[in-house]
Design an enzyme around this catalytic site. Structure first.
Site, mmCIF file in Angstrom:
data_model
loop_
_atom_site.group_PDB
_atom_site.id
_atom_site.type_symbol
_atom_site.label_atom_id
_atom_site.label_comp_id
_atom_site.label_asym_id
_atom_site.label_seq_id
_atom_site.Cartn_x
_atom_site.Cartn_y
_atom_site.Cartn_z
ATOM 1 N N TYR A 179 0.846 -1.119 -0.074
ATOM 2 C CA TYR A 179 -0.158 0.018 -0.029
ATOM 3 C C TYR A 179 0.834 1.141 -0.084
ATOM 4 O O TYR A 179 2.168 1.082 -0.069
ATOM 5 C CB TYR A 179 -1.074 -0.136 1.349
ATOM 6 C CG TYR A 179 -1.965 -1.213 1.211
ATOM 7 C CD1 TYR A 179 -2.932 -1.462 0.182
ATOM 8 C CD2 TYR A 179 -1.681 -2.296 2.214
ATOM 9 C CE1 TYR A 179 -3.781 -2.474 0.152
ATOM 10 C CE2 TYR A 179 -2.767 -3.377 2.281
ATOM 11 C CZ TYR A 179 -3.436 -3.396 1.090
ATOM 12 O OH TYR A 179 -4.501 -4.433 0.951
ATOM 13 N N ARG A 353 -6.604 -15.361 10.486
ATOM 14 C CA ARG A 353 -7.552 -16.649 10.063
ATOM 15 C C ARG A 353 -8.104 -17.347 11.314
ATOM 16 O O ARG A 353 -9.247 -18.117 11.338
ATOM 17 C CB ARG A 353 -7.032 -17.479 9.222
ATOM 18 C CG ARG A 353 -6.291 -16.920 7.759
ATOM 19 C CD ARG A 353 -5.651 -17.680 7.021
ATOM 20 N NE ARG A 353 -3.799 -17.593 7.341
ATOM 21 C CZ ARG A 353 -2.966 -17.914 6.856
ATOM 22 N NH1 ARG A 353 -3.001 -18.458 5.906
ATOM 23 N NH2 ARG A 353 -1.861 -17.870 7.600
#
Length: 411
Positions: A179, A353
């Site tokens: 980013y 996760r």
């Protein structure tokens, strides 16, 4: 199993800047697919509420763009007045369950699938060919000017202030994964010949400027966290030794906590996730561009088998380089791994996760109900964020599409 077998140190409070967490477990930011028209949805609120009720010390709302042009995809949170009541509803739900809430604030730079509103080309550290643009039609990017740097750093400050107003306890500056801020840090993207390019110290100038301005604006009231890629995971990018040097610069500038990630979205996604995205574990998102990107990556990326603590060797180099608080991220899915990390001197454990698969995993550990997570690291939760219900684990119930169509404040 008796809970006497659990290393109690991970359940001790942790001080990061002005914030004290009730324990050392942090829900890592994972893109949720749970925002509509720039505001978080009811599904986002429920996700973080469940994780807070499940025992985590802090949960992180992923990818809150500091401007509309800072988004990578249309349905991401934008930190503006329209999103404020919905963000406040989310933080209140988390606080009712006794956890802290962090807002991950960021800007995508040239890693975007959206045409910029204010110019013809997306911004980045350097101009020229835009690799991401192969899939979006934006084949070129433009180097940020001094005016652009001032504009975007100001947007980070305003975003942090709005997060404070919304009731967040921390802001996480996303400086990794390719980013915008990562585009300055990484030599893969930063080809500048001025004072913002060349040496690592120069490449860090703009990210550190953003960090300093955010600290000055909210650092006495909110914890200011930096998430970054310890290694870019590809030849020509930053390596773990650079990651250790970057951490020293963050420490000197006064960051309260570092979340140690790795990899880049375009060049080395298996470094980030620690395993490949096998064809049988992919889902159709209904978005041809995204499906094409996932398929292409599966063909080009080397096949990598998951192993627990897959970033530990890199993160140890950071631990040896600084004394500040560090949160380890990468392949934690068992009590044995958690206890090993605490013994290695890490201050917190960031779970992604695992908490999508079991939002109450922390409470299960505390009670002694389990040691290992049910998460298989199949990575299908990554593609699930593009489905109507947003991110969810395929081992459980899918996200609620109806909740994911309404703002969080409507609950």
């Amino acid at each position: 199993m008796s809970n006497s077998s659990v290393d109690v140190s991970v359940f001790q409070p942790l001080r990061i800047g002005p914030l004290t967490l009730r324990n050392r477990f942090i829900k890592a930011a994972t893109n949720e697919g749970a925002a509509r028209n720039g505001i978080p949805t009811g599904q986002s609120l429920r996700l973080h509420e469940r994780i807070a009720a499940g025992g985590a010390g802090m949960t992180t709302l992923a990818y809150c763009a500091v401007s509309a042009d800072g988004r990578t995809l249309p349905d991401q949170v934008v930190l503006d007045r329209n999103s404020l009541p919905h963000l406040r509803a989310l933080t209140q739900a988390v606080h009712r369950e006794g956890a802290a809430a962090a807002a991950q604030i960021t800007h995508g730079g040239c890693f975007t699938f959206l045409p910029p509103s204010g110019s013809a080309l997306p911004l980045s550290a350097s101009g020229g060919f835009n690799k991401v643009g192969i899939m979006s039609g934006m084949l070129c990017k433009q180097a940020m000017t001094e005016a652009d740097l001032a504009q975007v750093s100001g947007e980070f400050v305003q975003g942090a202030r709005l997060a404070r107003e919304a009731g967040f306890d921390a802001v996480e500056l996303h400086m990794g994964h390719g980013y915008l801020l990562s585009q300055f840090i990484s030599p893969l993207y930063n080809k500048r010949r001025d004072g913002y390019g060349g040496s690592l110290e120069n490449r860090m100038r703009f990210p550190l400027r953003v960090l300093r301005q955010v600290l000055d604006a909210v650092g006495n009231e909110l914890a200011v966290v930096c998430k970054y890629s310890v290694t870019d995971g590809v030849r020509g990018g930053n390596q773990a030794e650079d990651g250790a040097a970057i951490a020293r610069l963050f420490e000197a500038e006064g960051a309260h906590l570092l979340v140690l990630s790795a990899g880049m979205n375009v060049e080395s996604i298996t470094t980030m996730f620690g395993s490949s995205f096998p064809k049988e574990n992919r889902v159709s998102t209904g978005k041809p561009v995204i499906d094409a990107v996932v398929a292409l990556k599966s063909l080009l990326e080397p096949q990598v088998r998951f192993r627990e603590l897959y970033l530990l060797e890199h993160s140890r180099k950071v631990r040896a380089a600084v004394r500040m608080p560090l949160a380890y991220l990468g392949g934690v899915k068992s009590l044995e791994s958690i206890e090993h990390l605490m013994a290695q001197g890490f201050d917190a454990v960031a779970l992604g996760r695992v908490l999508l698969a079991e939002p109450d995993y922390v409470n299960k550990l505390r009670s002694g109900a389990c040691r290992d997570s049910i998460c298989t690291a199949c990575n299908r939760c990554v593609a699930m964020m593009y489905t109507p219900g947003g991110t969810s684990c395929v081992l459980g119930e899918p996200g609620d599409a109806q909740l994911n169509a309404v703002g969080a404040a409507s609950l």
